[in-house]
Design an enzyme around this catalytic site. Structure first.
Site, PDB file in Angstrom:
ATOM      1  N   GLU A 143       0.291  -1.650   4.641  1.00 47.83           N
ATOM      2  CA  GLU A 143       0.668  -0.241   4.730  1.00 47.83           C
ATOM      3  C   GLU A 143       2.146  -0.146   5.120  1.00 47.83           C
ATOM      4  O   GLU A 143       2.916   0.579   4.505  1.00 47.83           O
ATOM      5  CB  GLU A 143      -0.218   0.507   5.745  1.00 47.83           C
ATOM      6  CG  GLU A 143       0.130   1.993   5.816  1.00 47.83           C
ATOM      7  CD  GLU A 143      -0.791   2.821   6.708  1.00 47.83           C
ATOM      8  OE1 GLU A 143      -1.930   2.400   6.988  1.00 47.83           O
ATOM      9  OE2 GLU A 143      -0.360   3.912   7.133  1.00 47.83           O
ATOM     10  N   GLN A 189       0.845  -1.199   0.000  1.00 47.79           N
ATOM     11  CA  GLN A 189       0.000   0.000   0.000  1.00 47.79           C
ATOM     12  C   GLN A 189       0.880   1.249   0.000  1.00 47.79           C
ATOM     13  O   GLN A 189       0.385   2.346  -0.237  1.00 47.79           O
ATOM     14  CB  GLN A 189      -0.891   0.028   1.249  1.00 47.79           C
ATOM     15  CG  GLN A 189      -1.959  -1.050   1.287  1.00 47.79           C
ATOM     16  CD  GLN A 189      -2.727  -1.089   2.603  1.00 47.79           C
ATOM     17  OE1 GLN A 189      -2.746  -2.121   3.263  1.00 47.79           O
ATOM     18  NE2 GLN A 189      -3.364   0.005   3.001  1.00 47.79           N
ATOM     19  N   ARG A 228      -5.460   7.237  16.889  1.00 45.29           N
ATOM     20  CA  ARG A 228      -6.812   7.193  16.318  1.00 45.29           C
ATOM     21  C   ARG A 228      -7.818   6.588  17.311  1.00 45.29           C
ATOM     22  O   ARG A 228      -9.006   6.911  17.284  1.00 45.29           O
ATOM     23  CB  ARG A 228      -6.838   6.469  14.967  1.00 45.29           C
ATOM     24  CG  ARG A 228      -8.091   6.774  14.164  1.00 45.29           C
ATOM     25  CD  ARG A 228      -8.072   6.143  12.790  1.00 45.29           C
ATOM     26  NE  ARG A 228      -7.556   6.991  11.735  1.00 45.29           N
ATOM     27  CZ  ARG A 228      -8.248   7.949  11.097  1.00 45.29           C
ATOM     28  NH1 ARG A 228      -9.509   8.165  11.403  1.00 45.29           N
ATOM     29  NH2 ARG A 228      -7.695   8.652  10.142  1.00 45.29           N
ATOM     30  N   GLU A 277     -13.122   2.548   5.310  1.00 44.27           N
ATOM     31  CA  GLU A 277     -13.070   1.987   6.663  1.00 44.27           C
ATOM     32  C   GLU A 277     -14.345   2.128   7.492  1.00 44.27           C
ATOM     33  O   GLU A 277     -14.699   1.212   8.238  1.00 44.27           O
ATOM     34  CB  GLU A 277     -11.917   2.640   7.444  1.00 44.27           C
ATOM     35  CG  GLU A 277     -10.543   2.315   6.892  1.00 44.27           C
ATOM     36  CD  GLU A 277      -9.480   3.220   7.506  1.00 44.27           C
ATOM     37  OE1 GLU A 277      -9.428   4.405   7.147  1.00 44.27           O
ATOM     38  OE2 GLU A 277      -8.727   2.736   8.359  1.00 44.27           O
ATOM     39  N   ARG A 280      -8.004  -1.896   8.828  1.00 45.59           N
ATOM     40  CA  ARG A 280      -9.259  -1.181   8.555  1.00 45.59           C
ATOM     41  C   ARG A 280      -9.904  -0.617   9.832  1.00 45.59           C
ATOM     42  O   ARG A 280     -10.398  -1.370  10.669  1.00 45.59           O
ATOM     43  CB  ARG A 280     -10.219  -2.145   7.862  1.00 45.59           C
ATOM     44  CG  ARG A 280     -11.219  -1.486   6.945  1.00 45.59           C
ATOM     45  CD  ARG A 280     -11.922  -2.547   6.140  1.00 45.59           C
ATOM     46  NE  ARG A 280     -12.664  -1.964   5.031  1.00 45.59           N
ATOM     47  CZ  ARG A 280     -13.248  -2.682   4.080  1.00 45.59           C
ATOM     48  NH1 ARG A 280     -13.189  -3.980   4.095  1.00 45.59           N
ATOM     49  NH2 ARG A 280     -13.887  -2.100   3.097  1.00 45.59           N
TER      50      ARG A 280
HETATM   51  N1  MTE Z   1     -11.399  -2.937   0.125  1.00 51.67           N
HETATM   52  C1  MTE Z   1     -10.831  -3.988  -0.494  1.00 51.67           C
HETATM   53  N2  MTE Z   1     -11.543  -4.673  -1.400  1.00 51.67           N
HETATM   54  N3  MTE Z   1      -9.548  -4.369  -0.223  1.00 51.67           N
HETATM   55  C2  MTE Z   1      -8.787  -3.704   0.709  1.00 51.67           C
HETATM   56  O1  MTE Z   1      -7.640  -4.067   0.943  1.00 51.67           O
HETATM   57  N4  MTE Z   1      -8.704  -1.870   2.355  1.00 51.67           N
HETATM   58  C3  MTE Z   1      -9.496  -1.033   3.256  1.00 51.67           C
HETATM   59  C4  MTE Z   1     -10.562  -0.273   2.473  1.00 51.67           C
HETATM   60  N5  MTE Z   1     -11.293  -1.171   1.625  1.00 51.67           N
HETATM   61  C5  MTE Z   1      -9.376  -2.596   1.397  1.00 51.67           C
HETATM   62  C6  MTE Z   1     -10.699  -2.234   1.045  1.00 51.67           C
HETATM   63  C7  MTE Z   1      -8.687  -0.050   3.988  1.00 51.67           C
HETATM   64  S1  MTE Z   1      -7.918  -0.542   5.400  1.00 51.67           S
HETATM   65  C8  MTE Z   1      -8.582   1.237   3.580  1.00 51.67           C
HETATM   66  S2  MTE Z   1      -7.719   2.379   4.463  1.00 51.67           S
HETATM   67  C9  MTE Z   1      -9.214   1.707   2.347  1.00 51.67           C
HETATM   68  O2  MTE Z   1      -9.919   0.684   1.668  1.00 51.67           O
HETATM   69  C10 MTE Z   1      -8.124   2.256   1.430  1.00 51.67           C
HETATM   70  O3  MTE Z   1      -8.627   2.668   0.221  1.00 51.67           O
HETATM   71  P1  MTE Z   1      -9.347   4.096   0.033  1.00 51.67           P
HETATM   72  O4  MTE Z   1      -8.488   5.076   0.751  1.00 51.67           O
HETATM   73  O5  MTE Z   1      -9.368   4.237  -1.414  1.00 51.67           O
HETATM   74  O6  MTE Z   1     -10.692   3.968   0.662  1.00 51.67           O
HETATM   75  N1  HPA Z   2      -4.891   6.053   9.059  1.00 50.96           N
HETATM   76  C1  HPA Z   2      -4.322   5.076   8.356  1.00 50.96           C
HETATM   77  N2  HPA Z   2      -3.048   4.967   8.178  1.00 50.96           N
HETATM   78  C2  HPA Z   2      -2.266   5.877   8.731  1.00 50.96           C
HETATM   79  C3  HPA Z   2      -2.779   6.919   9.480  1.00 50.96           C
HETATM   80  C4  HPA Z   2      -4.159   7.023   9.642  1.00 50.96           C
HETATM   81  O1  HPA Z   2      -4.704   7.914  10.292  1.00 50.96           O
HETATM   82  N3  HPA Z   2      -1.754   7.654   9.914  1.00 50.96           N
HETATM   83  C5  HPA Z   2      -0.647   7.054   9.441  1.00 50.96           C
HETATM   84  N4  HPA Z   2      -0.942   5.986   8.723  1.00 50.96           N
HETATM   85 MO1  MOS Z   3      -6.300   1.294   6.075  1.00 46.72          MO
HETATM   86  S1  MOS Z   3      -6.085   0.461   7.918  1.00 46.72           S
HETATM   87  O1  MOS Z   3      -5.894   2.893   6.651  1.00 46.72           O
HETATM   88  O2  MOS Z   3      -4.929   0.721   5.278  1.00 46.72           O
END
Ligand code: MTE
Ligand code: HPA
Ligand code: MOS
Length: 778
Positions: free
Chosen positions: A250, A215, A328, A730, A360
């Site tokens: 991440e 990520q 958080r 999330e 998440r």
């Molecule tokens: N959805 C799918 N299908 N696969 C993933 O790995 N990760 C989740 C969420 N939805 C994830 C997911 C997490 S932890 C986050 S932070 C967000 O997607 C990241 O993507 P976004 O910032 O585009 O929402």
């Molecule tokens: N969310 C997810 N990932 C992160 C954050 C947060 O607030 N800060 C640093 N990495």
């Molecule tokens: Mo999502 S836990 O911020 O990759």
């Protein structure tokens, strides 16, 4: 069943949703997914002579390494090299927030599964065989596996942090009711379908290209450069997509990429390192388990006047992202409630588990579980419904959060009232009651779960992104950003943005791989902010190009640029279509020597946070919603099913309804899994017992609630969200928290003597024990 007005209303709303869904765009990855054509790390076309690597990891959770004998492994035919910390030319250090994590153990091991060496061989099979031949002697040291043990021994990652609002100590004295208690929420395995892995290949002049399932491509690049002792420009990181990340990639995609690159550095040959599922489960961190205590004080009319909590976060053996996750937890400790007097503290406890990491919700769910537990306890002891307390304390416009941000465009009451009216909460309650009155072996339970989740990286400096947009000669478009597609559909959203600005079909837009040479110095795709940050940068770049193209068209058509619009691949003067087509316009711009490339930068405005005062305005906005969860518990077996989850969710103005609904449903089920069935187990020696899918149960299609209904909340959206379409990745996970309390409510009906416990997950064993502990016999 109930043919009343609100049911008809509901049906028409649901119709509207499904019509809108049909019209809405599909996740463009679905086409290659269903054909098996989507590319992952394991699909990279490897060069001839590529080596394969396997990690040798610690068989003990804590100890001094007395000796390691690699001789038999090295003698095995096909083994090319075994690399240890001694082979690191730069720093043996991969810690992101705090430099406290070696890539390879030196003299001590700190968790079971800690990498010690990398075996590089002609095939993965040979490397695995060689691993079995390594002999290691470890002098064991005491093992800490829980937050409490760590706290007692003073084993902390950082100093504890507290958010304080008002004067809770004084406020408790004025409370009619005060309750205290303990809670526990367990970790959670990410279980992305694609395990951790990377492929490194040598290019010229000491450059190494890494294809990584990460990520955070920049984190991989920076850490690899640091470990190899080379400049960042020598390391190129490329990501096509991930087979899921969920936070687990991440930070924790980095070590494997660095190891593969280290082997490439020494052998000048490509190296592939992909963990198998057992290795991945054992070596990687998970969601943080939390042991917490709370104290809640309420007035006679059920207003929460004061709330205190202490969160012990089980961080594992190194910081990883734990301090940010802990932060958080504090941000979300009061969920969607206004509490005027708050004192919440979190301690990141250093234990001998694999470093726990982003998952998440990023600590938010753990915080919310505690206040929901406190409310459940208070409701039980006062003799009211939890709903009454929840409802009396929902956040209002201009309320202040404990961290100083003033709540604006609050949708807490709107989503709550919409959910309770659209789904007719009284009817649901009646149905549950009637069922329970007429059934003795089965009991139903219901719970409401409101959510409020802050959008932005809590660390303000991370909230920025760039986009590089090329319009090619033939009018097709290529976009590079830092966004990593991991199933959440961010690539589709970015295509929509460009297609919308240029008014060309989606087929004309391509989202390129995420690559550090095209877009540099990036934040990871995380914090649900990927589409907002990278989408806004893309929008900015596309708009800049559009402006240039309008000038070209205006000059040619002898009008002013303001009169020009682009629509369906044609140039319009005001509302009048001209003969000038998109592709002609692009050729014209080329001849006029106008740049058809734009690089834009976006940084979230308005946000700030002062860590010395623990006050500020860290979030661009908040996402709200309310879920109503109903369960049926089999009181003979302790098993349960979820009858329905009925949600009103604040999408803002959703730009991709199908994708967003998929995010809500996926997150919900992941949240239910965390709260009810996924049970991570380590023994006292720190060995992972739930080390396979036979001993770790995740939700499958049969655990999905029989009915999941989601109605979008009517709102105006938010300007800081991309095209007013709010972040969705999330927040909906936290609807799953309601599952715990729904089950608990069913248990209470069956066993009036049940002593409320807040110890997640609520597995069938725990349900069964709860059903029968001190239950009165007739
Ligand atoms: N959805 C799918 N299908 N696969 C993933 O790995 N990760 C989740 C969420 N939805 C994830 C997911 C997490 S932890 C986050 S932070 C967000 O997607 C990241 O993507 P976004 O910032 O585009 O929402
Ligand atoms: N969310 C997810 N990932 C992160 C954050 C947060 O607030 N800060 C640093 N990495
Ligand atoms: Mo999502 S836990 O911020 O990759």
């Amino acid at each position: 069943m109930h043919k009343n007005k609100s049911n008809n209303e509901l049906e028409s709303q649901l119709d509207a949703v499904s019509i809108a869904l049909k019209k809405s765009i599909k996740n463009l990855d679905s086409y290659t997914h269903v054909r098996g054509e989507s590319l992952y790390v394991d699909d990279v076309n490897i060069r001839q002579g590529t080596f394969h690597a396997v990690v040798f990891d610690s068989p003990k959770a804590h100890g001094k390494i007395k000796s390691v004998d690699y001789s038999k492994a090295e003698a095995l035919e096909g083994v090319e090299r075994i690399l240890t910390y001694k082979d690191i030319p730069g720093k043996n250090q991969i810690g992101g927030i705090i430099p406290d994590e070696p890539l390879f153990a030196e003299d001590e091991v700190h968790f079971w599964g800690m990498p010690i060496a990398l075996i590089v061989a002609e095939t993965e099979f040979i490397a695995r065989k060689a691993r079995d031949l390594i002999e290691i002697e470890i002098e064991e040291l005491p093992v800490i596996t829980t937050g409490k043990q760590a706290k007692e021994k003073g084993s902390l990652i950082t100093k504890p942090r507290s958010f304080v609002l008002g004067d809770p100590e004084k406020a408790f004295k004025d409370c009619e009711y005060v309750f205290e208690g303990e809670t526990f929420s367990n970790g959670q395995e990410h279980l992305y379908i694609e395990a951790q892995g990377a492929y490194a290949e040598p290019l010229e002049n000491g450059t190494i290209k890494i294809t990584s399932s990460t990520q955070g491509p920049t984190a991989v690049q920076r850490t690899t450069a640091q470990v190899l002792g080379v400049a960042m420009h020598k390391i190129e990181v490329d990501v096509t997509r991930l087979g899921g990340g969920f936070g687990g990639k991440e930070d924790q995609a980095t070590p494997w990429a660095v190891m593969a690159a280290l082997a490439t550095y020494h052998l000048n040959q490509s190296v592939k390192l992909i963990l198998n599922r057992h290795d991945d489960l054992r070596m990687t961190g998970k969601r943080h388990p939390y042991e917490s205590t709370y104290k809640i004080g309420l007035s006679k009319d059920l207003k929460i006047l004061a709330y205190e909590a202490e969160f012990l976060q089980n961080a594992g053996a190194a910081a990883d992202l734990s301090p940010a996750v802990a932060e958080r937890t504090l941000f979300h400790a009061t969920n969607s409630y206004y509490v005027p007097n708050v004192n919440v503290t979190v301690a990141s406890c250093k234990t001998n588990l694999p470093p726990n990491t982003a998952f998440r919700g990023f600590g938010g769910p753990q915080g919310m579980f505690v206040i929901e537990s406190a409310i459940a306890k208070a409701a039980h002891d006062i003799g009211v419904t939890p709903r009454a307390i929840q409802e009396a304390n929902l956040l209002d416009e201009n309320d202040v959060f404990s961290y100083g941000q003033i709540a604006k465009k609050v949708e807490a009451k709107n989503s709550w009232e919409s959910a309770t009216s659209i789904y007719n909460i009284e009817a649901i309650e009646r149905e549950v009651e009637e069922f329970n009155n007429s059934n003795s072996a089965f009991k139903k339970g219901m719970a409401l779960m409101p959510i409020c989740f802050g959008i932005s990286f809590t660390n303000t400096p991370m909230n920025h992104a760039r986009a590089l947009v090329h319009i090619y000669l033939d009018g097709s478009v290529g976009i590079s950003t830092a966004a990593v597609e991991m199933g959440q559909g961010v690539n589709t959203k970015m295509m929509q943005i460009a297609a919308d600005v240029f008014s060309v079909p989606i087929e004309k837009i391509k989202i390129e791989t995420t690559n550090t040479t095209r877009v540099a110095n990036t934040s990871p795709s995380a914090a649900s902010s990927t589409a907002d940050l990278n989408g806004k940068a893309t929008l900015k770049a596309c708009n800049a190009l559009l402006k240039r193209l309008k000038t070209v068209a205006a000059t040619y058509l002898k009008v002013t640029p303001e009169q020009i619009t682009l629509k369906d691949e044609f140039v319009y003067i005001k509302a009048k279509k001209t003969q000038l087509e998109w592709t002609q316009l692009i050729s014209m711009a080329m001849l006029e020597r106008v740049a058809l490339t734009e690089n834009a930068h976006y940084a979230t405005p308005e946000i700030h946070f002062d860590k010395t005062k623990e006050k500020g305005h860290p979030f661009a906005y908040h996402v709200y919603g309310t879920a109503i969860i109903t369960t049926t518990v089999d009181c003979t077996r302790g098993t349960y099913e979820f009858d329905s989850v009925k949600i009103v969710h604040d999408y803002g103005k959703s730009m991709s309804k199908g994708i967003d609904l998929g995010q809500v449903e996926g997150a919900l089920v992941q949240g239910i899994g965390w709260m009810t069935m996924e049970e991570i187990a380590y023994n006292d020696d720190g060995k992972l017992l739930s080390n396979a899918l036979s001993t770790y149960k995740i939700p499958d299609i049969f655990s999905v609630p029989k009915i999941v209904e989601t109605v979008p909340l009517e709102t105006k959206g938010h300007e800081l969200a991309i095209l007013k379409s709010k972040a969705v990745g999330e927040p909906p996970l936290m609807y799953g928290i309601g599952a715990y309390f729904a089950i608990q409510n069913a248990i209470k009906t069956f066993n009036p003597n049940y002593d409320l416990k807040f110890h997640a997950p609520m597995t069938p064993e725990k349900v069964l024990m709860g059903l029968y502990e001190s239950r009165p016999t007739k």
